[in-house]
Design an enzyme around this catalytic site. Structure first.
Site, PDB file in Angstrom:
ATOM      1  N   CYS A 192      36.675 -13.680  42.048  1.00 19.66           N
ATOM      2  CA  CYS A 192      36.807 -12.230  42.234  1.00 19.66           C
ATOM      3  C   CYS A 192      38.182 -11.777  41.750  1.00 19.66           C
ATOM      4  CB  CYS A 192      36.526 -11.871  43.706  1.00 19.66           C
ATOM      5  SG  CYS A 192      36.536 -10.121  44.067  1.00 19.66           S
ATOM      6  N   ASP A 251      25.596  -8.329  39.996  1.00 17.61           N
ATOM      7  CA  ASP A 251      26.912  -7.950  40.542  1.00 17.61           C
ATOM      8  C   ASP A 251      27.070  -6.442  40.402  1.00 17.61           C
ATOM      9  OD1 ASP A 251      29.648  -7.499  41.047  1.00 17.61           O
ATOM     10  OD2 ASP A 251      30.198  -9.468  40.270  1.00 17.61           O
ATOM     11  N   HIS A 300      27.543 -10.552  43.242  1.00 11.37           N
ATOM     12  CA  HIS A 300      28.966 -10.870  43.295  1.00 11.37           C
ATOM     13  C   HIS A 300      29.187 -11.927  44.384  1.00 11.37           C
ATOM     14  CE1 HIS A 300      33.157 -10.028  42.435  1.00 11.37           C
ATOM     15  NE2 HIS A 300      33.402 -10.009  43.737  1.00 11.37           N
TER      16      HIS A 300
END
Length: 277
Positions: A157, A214, A246
C-alpha cells in the site's frame, strides 16, 4: 519550543509498536503467525540525522553476509503484521528490516481509525523516507551482517508506492516488489514525484502485484504504468490479480485473499532469486 526541537524530542523517545495497530481491530482468524525459532528478532534503533529511528529487525541466528530486504509498512505502521513479514524473510535467509517511517509525524499504532491516521501519513515527505531507508541499509551492513550488494525492497500500500520510488532513488537496489502501491498522484512539496513519473527512467527491476478489484487504485492507472515501464530498460513487470481487492496480502484483515497472497509471495521469492537478492 521550536517545531524541530519537538520532532527531535519525539524521535528520541519513540518506541516500536507492539501487537496490532488499534485501527485494524478485530484481527482475522486467518492471521499468520511466524515463530522466531532460529532467528534474532526485535526492536532496534537506526541512527539518523535527527536522532534514532525505531525499527524491527529479523535475521538468521547464525551465518553472515545476509542479503538485505527492506520491508516498508502500510498506513498502519510497523505493527505485528509487518514484523511477521520480516520473520518470514528471515526464515528464508534474509536480514529483513522495517523502519518506523512515520514516527516524526506521529505514532499511528495508537490511533483507533484510519481517518485519524491519514493526515499524519500525508505529512511524511518522500525525501525523508529515502534518507531514512538509506540509513537503514547502512545499519544493516554495519550491525546486522547484511550485504549491500544483495539489496531488495518490498512494501505494501503506502509502502508499495515507496518501493517504486526507492528503487529509482537507489539504483544499487537489485530488485523490488511493490504490493498495490498508488502509481499516480498530484505533485506536491511532500510528494514531488510518483511511480508513473520515474517509470521510464527506472533501472531497477520492480515487480508490481495489484488487485483488479482495488477500489483505490483504478486499473486504468495500472495500465498506464505498464505502458510507461515498457518505454524504459528496467525489465519491470506488473501482475494484476483480477478478483483481488486492495490489501489482498494482509492476512489479518477482511481484504485477505489466500490464493492470491500465497501466489504473490511465491512470485516475490522467485523475482528476488532471479535478480540476485
Amino acid at each position: 519550543m521550536t517545531k524541530e526541537f519537538t520532532r527531535r524530542k519525539f524521535i528520541a523517545t519513540a518506541t516500536l509498536a507492539t501487537g496490532f495497530a488499534l485501527a485494524v481491530q478485530p484481527i482475522s482468524a486467518k492471521t499468520i503467525t511466524t515463530d522466531a525459532k532460529g532467528l534474532i528478532v526485535g526492536a532496534v534503533k537506526i541512527p539518523v540525522a535527527d536522532g534514532e529511528l525505531p525499527a524491527y529487525r529479523a535475521q538468521p541466528a547464525t551465518g553472515s553476509n545476509f542479503p538485505i530486504v527492506l520491508v516498508i509498512q502500510e498506513i498502519f505502521g510497523v505493527h505485528e503484521h509487518i514484523q511477521d513479514v520480516c520473520r518470514r524473510f528471515a526464515k528464508l535467509g534474509y536480514v529483513a528490516i522495517a523502519p518506523e517511517l512515520f514516527i516524526r509525524q506521529g505514532d499511528v499504532s495508537k490511533l483507533s481509525s484510519i481517518d485519524q491516521i491519514r493526515p499524519i501519513v500525508a505529512k511524511v515527505p518522500d525525501a525523508q523516507v529515502m534518507s531514512d531507508l538509506d540509513a537503514t541499509v547502512n545499519w544493516a551492513v554495519r550491525s546486522a551482517k547484511g550485504n549491500a550488494e544483495r539489496l531488495g525492497i518490498t512494501g505494501f500500500c503506502w509502502g508499495g508506492r515507496m518501493t517504486w520510488l526507492y528503487a529509482a532513488h537507489r539504483p544499487q537496489v537489485k530488485a523490488g516488489v511493490a504490493w498495490y502501491g498508488r502509481l499516480i498522484g498530484d505533485a506536491t512539496p511532500v510528494t514531488p514525484k510518483h511511480p508513473i513519473d520515474i517509470a521510464a527512467s527506472l533501472k531497477v527491476p520492480v515487480l508490481g502485484l495489484y488487485g483488479g478489484k482495488d477500489t483505490g487504485i483504478p486499473l486504468e492507472t495500472v495500465q498506464q504504468m505498464q505502458a510507461r515501464l515498457k518505454t524504459g530498460q528496467s525489465q519491470s513487470e506488473i501482475i494484476v490479480y483480477p478478483d483481488a481487492p486492495h490489501a489482498f496480502f494482509a492476512d489479518y484483515r477482511p481484504s485477505y485473499r489466500e490464493r492470491e497472497a500465497i501466489e504473490g509471495w511465491q512470485r516475490l521469492q522467485a523475482w528476488f532469486k532471479r535478480q540476485g537478492v
